[in-house]
Design an enzyme around this catalytic site. Structure first.
Site, PDB file in Angstrom:
ATOM      1  N   SER A 133      50.488  84.847  61.093  1.00  0.00           N
ATOM      2  CA  SER A 133      49.315  84.270  61.758  1.00  0.00           C
ATOM      3  C   SER A 133      48.315  85.327  62.205  1.00  0.00           C
ATOM      4  O   SER A 133      48.687  86.420  62.651  1.00  0.00           O
ATOM      5  CB  SER A 133      49.806  83.505  62.992  1.00  0.00           C
ATOM      6  OG  SER A 133      48.716  83.193  63.820  1.00  0.00           O
ATOM      7  N   GLU A 135      46.851  85.185  64.827  1.00  0.00           N
ATOM      8  CA  GLU A 135      47.118  85.340  66.258  1.00  0.00           C
ATOM      9  C   GLU A 135      47.784  86.704  66.539  1.00  0.00           C
ATOM     10  O   GLU A 135      47.655  87.250  67.627  1.00  0.00           O
ATOM     11  CB  GLU A 135      48.008  84.181  66.718  1.00  0.00           C
ATOM     12  CG  GLU A 135      48.183  84.015  68.197  1.00  0.00           C
ATOM     13  CD  GLU A 135      46.924  83.586  68.946  1.00  0.00           C
ATOM     14  OE1 GLU A 135      45.973  83.072  68.337  1.00  0.00           O
ATOM     15  OE2 GLU A 135      46.907  83.804  70.172  1.00  0.00           O
ATOM     16  N   TYR A 156      53.912  83.347  71.558  1.00  0.00           N
ATOM     17  CA  TYR A 156      53.856  82.861  70.170  1.00  0.00           C
ATOM     18  C   TYR A 156      53.531  84.027  69.228  1.00  0.00           C
ATOM     19  O   TYR A 156      54.209  84.227  68.210  1.00  0.00           O
ATOM     20  CB  TYR A 156      52.794  81.764  70.050  1.00  0.00           C
ATOM     21  CG  TYR A 156      52.417  81.415  68.630  1.00  0.00           C
ATOM     22  CD1 TYR A 156      53.209  80.569  67.873  1.00  0.00           C
ATOM     23  CD2 TYR A 156      51.262  81.950  68.035  1.00  0.00           C
ATOM     24  CE1 TYR A 156      52.868  80.249  66.559  1.00  0.00           C
ATOM     25  CE2 TYR A 156      50.927  81.637  66.725  1.00  0.00           C
ATOM     26  CZ  TYR A 156      51.727  80.784  65.993  1.00  0.00           C
ATOM     27  OH  TYR A 156      51.389  80.472  64.698  1.00  0.00           O
TER      28      TYR A 156
HETATM   29  P1  NAP Z   1      52.399  72.227  63.016  1.00  0.00           P
HETATM   30  O1  NAP Z   1      51.510  71.122  62.547  1.00  0.00           O
HETATM   31  O2  NAP Z   1      52.581  72.458  64.463  1.00  0.00           O
HETATM   32  O3  NAP Z   1      53.847  71.981  62.345  1.00  0.00           O
HETATM   33  C1  NAP Z   1      54.979  72.689  62.771  1.00  0.00           C
HETATM   34  C2  NAP Z   1      56.192  72.167  62.017  1.00  0.00           C
HETATM   35  O4  NAP Z   1      57.365  72.860  62.473  1.00  0.00           O
HETATM   36  C3  NAP Z   1      56.459  70.664  62.242  1.00  0.00           C
HETATM   37  O5  NAP Z   1      56.918  70.094  61.041  1.00  0.00           O
HETATM   38  C4  NAP Z   1      57.590  70.692  63.260  1.00  0.00           C
HETATM   39  O6  NAP Z   1      58.412  69.540  63.250  1.00  0.00           O
HETATM   40  C5  NAP Z   1      58.369  71.899  62.746  1.00  0.00           C
HETATM   41  N1  NAP Z   1      59.311  72.413  63.748  1.00  0.00           N
HETATM   42  C6  NAP Z   1      59.063  72.738  65.037  1.00  0.00           C
HETATM   43  N2  NAP Z   1      60.193  73.137  65.650  1.00  0.00           N
HETATM   44  C7  NAP Z   1      61.174  73.060  64.727  1.00  0.00           C
HETATM   45  C8  NAP Z   1      62.567  73.318  64.757  1.00  0.00           C
HETATM   46  N3  NAP Z   1      63.180  73.723  65.868  1.00  0.00           N
HETATM   47  N4  NAP Z   1      63.293  73.142  63.618  1.00  0.00           N
HETATM   48  C9  NAP Z   1      62.679  72.692  62.479  1.00  0.00           C
HETATM   49  N5  NAP Z   1      61.367  72.431  62.398  1.00  0.00           N
HETATM   50  C10 NAP Z   1      60.620  72.601  63.506  1.00  0.00           C
HETATM   51  O7  NAP Z   1      51.927  73.616  62.368  1.00  0.00           O
HETATM   52  P2  NAP Z   1      50.915  73.893  61.157  1.00  0.00           P
HETATM   53  O8  NAP Z   1      49.536  73.953  61.693  1.00  0.00           O
HETATM   54  O9  NAP Z   1      51.244  73.020  60.022  1.00  0.00           O
HETATM   55  O10 NAP Z   1      51.299  75.408  60.802  1.00  0.00           O
HETATM   56  C11 NAP Z   1      52.336  75.709  59.876  1.00  0.00           C
HETATM   57  C12 NAP Z   1      52.848  77.119  60.148  1.00  0.00           C
HETATM   58  O11 NAP Z   1      51.786  78.051  59.992  1.00  0.00           O
HETATM   59  C13 NAP Z   1      53.415  77.347  61.539  1.00  0.00           C
HETATM   60  O12 NAP Z   1      54.454  78.293  61.419  1.00  0.00           O
HETATM   61  C14 NAP Z   1      52.248  77.966  62.298  1.00  0.00           C
HETATM   62  O13 NAP Z   1      52.731  78.751  63.365  1.00  0.00           O
HETATM   63  C15 NAP Z   1      51.620  78.805  61.204  1.00  0.00           C
HETATM   64  N6  NAP Z   1      50.180  79.043  61.296  1.00  0.00           N
HETATM   65  C16 NAP Z   1      49.328  77.994  61.475  1.00  0.00           C
HETATM   66  C17 NAP Z   1      47.974  78.233  61.487  1.00  0.00           C
HETATM   67  C18 NAP Z   1      46.984  77.107  61.659  1.00  0.00           C
HETATM   68  O14 NAP Z   1      45.835  77.393  61.980  1.00  0.00           O
HETATM   69  N7  NAP Z   1      47.381  75.855  61.422  1.00  0.00           N
HETATM   70  C19 NAP Z   1      47.489  79.533  61.313  1.00  0.00           C
HETATM   71  C20 NAP Z   1      48.390  80.565  61.115  1.00  0.00           C
HETATM   72  C21 NAP Z   1      49.733  80.319  61.091  1.00  0.00           C
HETATM   73  P3  NAP Z   1      58.034  68.206  64.134  1.00  0.00           P
HETATM   74  O15 NAP Z   1      56.998  67.468  63.316  1.00  0.00           O
HETATM   75  O16 NAP Z   1      59.327  67.505  64.244  1.00  0.00           O
HETATM   76  O17 NAP Z   1      57.478  68.702  65.437  1.00  0.00           O
HETATM   77  O1  G4F Z   2      43.128  75.381  68.707  1.00  0.00           O
HETATM   78  P1  G4F Z   2      43.860  76.411  69.461  1.00  0.00           P
HETATM   79  O2  G4F Z   2      44.949  75.954  70.375  1.00  0.00           O
HETATM   80  O3  G4F Z   2      44.374  77.448  68.391  1.00  0.00           O
HETATM   81  P2  G4F Z   2      44.897  78.965  68.510  1.00  0.00           P
HETATM   82  O4  G4F Z   2      45.343  79.305  69.864  1.00  0.00           O
HETATM   83  O5  G4F Z   2      43.851  79.844  67.908  1.00  0.00           O
HETATM   84  O6  G4F Z   2      46.194  78.913  67.577  1.00  0.00           O
HETATM   85  C1  G4F Z   2      46.170  78.280  66.304  1.00  0.00           C
HETATM   86  O7  G4F Z   2      45.767  79.211  65.334  1.00  0.00           O
HETATM   87  C2  G4F Z   2      46.664  80.331  65.152  1.00  0.00           C
HETATM   88  C3  G4F Z   2      46.050  81.245  64.077  1.00  0.00           C
HETATM   89  O8  G4F Z   2      45.261  82.231  64.690  1.00  0.00           O
HETATM   90  C4  G4F Z   2      48.003  79.782  64.719  1.00  0.00           C
HETATM   91  F1  G4F Z   2      48.850  80.809  64.465  1.00  0.00           F
HETATM   92  C5  G4F Z   2      48.557  78.857  65.790  1.00  0.00           C
HETATM   93  O9  G4F Z   2      49.795  78.297  65.333  1.00  0.00           O
HETATM   94  C6  G4F Z   2      47.561  77.727  66.030  1.00  0.00           C
HETATM   95  O10 G4F Z   2      47.526  76.913  64.876  1.00  0.00           O
HETATM   96  O11 G4F Z   2      42.842  77.253  70.334  1.00  0.00           O
HETATM   97  C7  G4F Z   2      41.688  77.873  69.777  1.00  0.00           C
HETATM   98  C8  G4F Z   2      40.823  78.444  70.880  1.00  0.00           C
HETATM   99  C9  G4F Z   2      41.599  79.298  71.887  1.00  0.00           C
HETATM  100  O12 G4F Z   2      40.865  80.454  72.167  1.00  0.00           O
HETATM  101  C10 G4F Z   2      41.679  78.436  73.139  1.00  0.00           C
HETATM  102  O13 G4F Z   2      41.728  79.152  74.357  1.00  0.00           O
HETATM  103  O14 G4F Z   2      40.288  77.351  71.639  1.00  0.00           O
HETATM  104  C11 G4F Z   2      40.392  77.644  73.019  1.00  0.00           C
HETATM  105  N1  G4F Z   2      40.419  76.390  73.764  1.00  0.00           N
HETATM  106  C12 G4F Z   2      39.477  76.012  74.685  1.00  0.00           C
HETATM  107  N2  G4F Z   2      39.809  74.841  75.237  1.00  0.00           N
HETATM  108  C13 G4F Z   2      41.355  75.433  73.729  1.00  0.00           C
HETATM  109  C14 G4F Z   2      40.987  74.451  74.642  1.00  0.00           C
HETATM  110  N3  G4F Z   2      42.481  75.323  72.964  1.00  0.00           N
HETATM  111  C15 G4F Z   2      43.238  74.197  73.136  1.00  0.00           C
HETATM  112  N4  G4F Z   2      44.351  74.047  72.382  1.00  0.00           N
HETATM  113  N5  G4F Z   2      42.911  73.216  74.056  1.00  0.00           N
HETATM  114  C16 G4F Z   2      41.792  73.301  74.840  1.00  0.00           C
HETATM  115  O15 G4F Z   2      41.530  72.413  75.665  1.00  0.00           O
END
Ligand code: NAP
Ligand code: G4F
Length: 342
Positions: A133, A135, A156
């Protein structure tokens, strides 16, 4: 005739898992997805592609397991013998990771090692994708690429740094074909409702329909490089088809503030967000990542990946979808009301 490739996905019920499953099924893979037991249905994002296990030859199979349970992971890998493993499962919410730091380390960090060890112990020949990520870059200023030092700013992010380096270690130490996709934020209509983009598009739709009057947010100045999840799962698959395993940054190369996302989402519905948004410190983080902006030129050069959906289209796509969804809810609620009245 060549056998169909088998892919195993952790996190299949999540945003990325659902798009990746669609992609792999379209490419004629057999897909196995690990789901965890839940007291309510957690397969909403994949119900449209779910296949009845009683079908003679289902191409998608769901199996119970947990990243906290090494024996289930070992058994699944031994039984499925996947050609490719996409490890997307995680406690993925940054703000929540400050509330449950130990659990986040357990699932997001150690869960990855359990999978890597299961591959080594079973001796199954497979390729491995790890969801790293942006992050992890934390406080290191943009632009960020594969050479940029990590400075994690949340439990995280620290767990992801551990998982990232363990993936590199298994590649270097045991010759495993293991890739880290360092993906910047990617969103979609299937994004979890508590991430900021979806929270905003859902609220905008509900405010437009008169279902909500306020939206409480945290830090509006944070900047993110937001792309579309559908484009990003293509990058995951493509990096797994290369001759050599490597790590790649996947990003749009554009950065926008939360404020700018509000402008775009509310503006699409001719609303002024300033009339509805209030700041609630509970949504702020003890340590914030101020600015992310990815440089994905390595992926572009290696396999020609570039994003198709840009910021404005992404925000509009999400708002339109939420408007449709919430209008449906409204209809259903009206219908229920009518039924009650009769
Ligand atoms: P998400 O929608 O939060 O999905 C997370 C998945 O992990 C869900 O299927 C969840 O199952 C499963 N999970 C959570 N705890 C688990 C456990 N203990 N055992 C087995 N499965 C478990 O995340 P996403 O946005 O699709 O992201 C996919 C991956 O990419 C994650 O690793 C995230 O950290 C990483 N990532 C995401 C972003 C982004 O912007 N989306 C960016 C960089 C990296 P449930 O449905 O049962 O909760
Ligand atoms: O949407 P966010 O919660 O995403 P964040 O923290 O960037 O993390 C996501 O992206 C990561 C990749 O860089 C992934 F690895 C991670 O699993 C996840 O998918 O927050 C985005 C920004 C942050 O700066 C947060 O402080 O939005 C700001 N924010 C402002 N108000 C908020 C809020 N975020 C959330 N969730 N809720 C608010 O009310």
């Amino acid at each position: 005739m060549t056998a169909m490739k088998k892919a195993l996905i952790t996190g299949i019920t999540g945003q990325d898992g659902s798009y990746l499953t669609e992609l792999l099924l379209a490419k004629s893979y057999r897909v196995f997805g690990i789901i965890r037991r839940s007291s309510s249905f957690n397969t909403g994002r994949i119900d449209h592609i779910y296949q009845d296990p009683h079908d003679p030859d289902p191409k998608l199979k769901l199996v119970f397991g947990d990243l906290n349970d090494a024996s289930s992971l070992n058994k699944i890998i031994r039984t499925v013998q996947p050609d490719e493993i996409y490890h997307l499962g995680a406690q993925s919410h940054v703000r929540v990771s400050f509330d449950v730091p130990e659990y986040t380390g357990e699932i997001t960090g150690l869960g990855t090692v359990r999978l890597l060890e299961a591959i080594r112990e079973t001796g199954v020949t497979t390729r491995f994708y790890n969801a790293s990520s942006s992050e992890m870059f934390g406080s290191t200023p943009p632009p960020q690429n594969e050479q940029t030092p990590f400075h994690p700013r949340s439990p995280y992010a620290a767990a992801k740094v551990y998982a990232h380096w363990m993936t590199v270690n298994y590649r270097d130490g045991y010759g495993l074909f293991a890739c880290n996709g360092i993906l910047f934020n990617h969103e979609s209509p299937r994004r979890g409702e508590t991430f900021v983009t979806r929270k905003i598009t859902r609220a905008a739709a509900r405010i437009k329909l008169g279902l909500q009057t306020k939206l409480f947010l945290g830090n509006l100045d944070a900047r993110r490089d937001w792309g579309y999840a559908g484009d990003y799962v293509e990058a995951m698959w493509t990096m797994m088809q290369q001759d050599k395993a490597d790590d790649y940054v996947i990003a749009t190369g554009e950065t926008h503030s939360v404020r700018e996302f509000l402008d775009e989402a509310f503006g699409h519905l001719s609303l002024d967000w300033k009339e509805y948004v209030e700041i609630d410190p509970r949504y702020c983080r003890p340590t914030e990542v101020d600015a992310l902006l990815g440089d994905s030129s390595k992926a572009r050069k290696a396999f020609g990946w570039k994003p198709k959906v840009r910021f404005q289209d992404l925000a509009r796509m999400m708002v339109d979808s939420d408007l449709e969804l919430e209008s449906g809810l409204l209809d259903r609620r009206t219908r229920n009301h009518e039924v009650l009245e009769r």
